[in-house]
Design an enzyme around this catalytic site. Structure first.
Site, PDB file in Angstrom:
ATOM      1  CB  CYS A  22      17.623 -15.540  -4.799  1.00  0.00           C
ATOM      2  SG  CYS A  22      16.552 -14.538  -3.764  1.00  0.00           S
ATOM      3  CD  GLU A  58      17.188 -20.638  -3.012  1.00  0.00           C
ATOM      4  OE1 GLU A  58      16.730 -21.188  -4.038  1.00  0.00           O
ATOM      5  OE2 GLU A  58      17.962 -19.660  -3.052  1.00  0.00           O
TER       6      GLU A  58
END
Length: 216
Positions: free
Chosen positions: A2, A101
């Site tokens: 992340c 992502e």
DNA sequence: CCAGACGTTGTT
DNA sequence: GTCTGG
DNA sequence: CCAGACGTTGTT
DNA sequence: GTCTGG
């Protein structure tokens, strides 16, 4: 992992959703929260504070190491010297309403935006540390990652840990032992999440507007 | 004993 | 600060 | 995570 | 290629 997320939910909604107490810092909608920036975190006692994203261990000689310690693996967070003491005694919840992502395909990369189904705000599992190597103390944090659930696995191998509401109190309680805290670090259920392709507009950290989350 | 590292991701 | 490597 | 810099000397 | 900055 992340490395970028969003927090655009208004403060009054966050106060309600996370039972925040006391005076909160002012927030403006952020479509592109990036490492080394100041982020909002719910600390023990449900106070909202501002921390630098990228954990600076207490023993660090300078703060530059923080830019690299933006994530901590759930599998090793209780063992790594940089994270262990923060994990055992200084846990926090980092509010977000979506994260990005990048999917690698044929040498290229495309960003995806991932949210809870319904778009409600949620919290990442975080750990924080205090560093006093310069004049004033610097509070900093890292987001814990785990294996991807079946939805995120289409995009990337890892994902941030999302703590369910029922576990907020346990996660924030510095008295629970490491074993109990580790048990909370599971991938969030795939069937409660959504993901879609977005443009590379988000790639540039300075770009902070609706175009970051616009479906491609 | 002291010196040096202490992290994740992805790519090879 | 604490652990690993020499 | 991605973007952007990455060096010295001397001159303006 | 690798490191720093956001």
């Amino acid at each position: 992992m992340c490395g970028r997320y969003t927090l655009k939910t208004p403060l009054d909604k966050l106060v309600q959703q996370f039972d925040l107490t006391g005076q909160s810092p002012t927030l403006s909608p952020n479509y592109n929260v990036a490492p080394t920036q100041n982020v909002a975190a719910v600390m023990n006692g449900r106070r909202l504070e501002t921390l630098r994203w990228g954990l600076i261990p207490s023993w660090a000689k300078d703060d530059s190491i923080g830019a690299r310690l933006i994530n901590a693996r759930a599998e090793t967070v209780n063992e790594k010297p940089s994270f262990r003491s923060a994990f055992r005694r200084r846990r926090c919840l980092i509010p977000a309403d979506g994260f990005y992502e990048w999917r690698r395909l044929n040498g290229g990369k495309q960003p995806y935006y991932i949210t809870l189904r319904g778009g409600e705000p949620f919290v990442f599992a975080g750990i924080w540390e205090s560093w006093s190597g310069a004049g004033e103390d610097v509070l900093s944090c890292a987001i814990i990652t785990t294996r991807a659930n079946s939805l995120v696995a289409e995009i990337h191998e890892r994902m941030p840990v999302i703590i369910p509401a029922i576990a907020y109190d346990d996660w924030l309680d510095p008295e629970i032992d490491a074993h109990e805290a580790l048990a909370l670090l599971e991938p969030y259920p795939a069937d409660a999440m959504d993901a879609y392709l977005v443009s590379t507009h988000v790639n540039r950290p300075a770009n902070n507007d609706e175009r970051c989350v616009k479906p491609l």
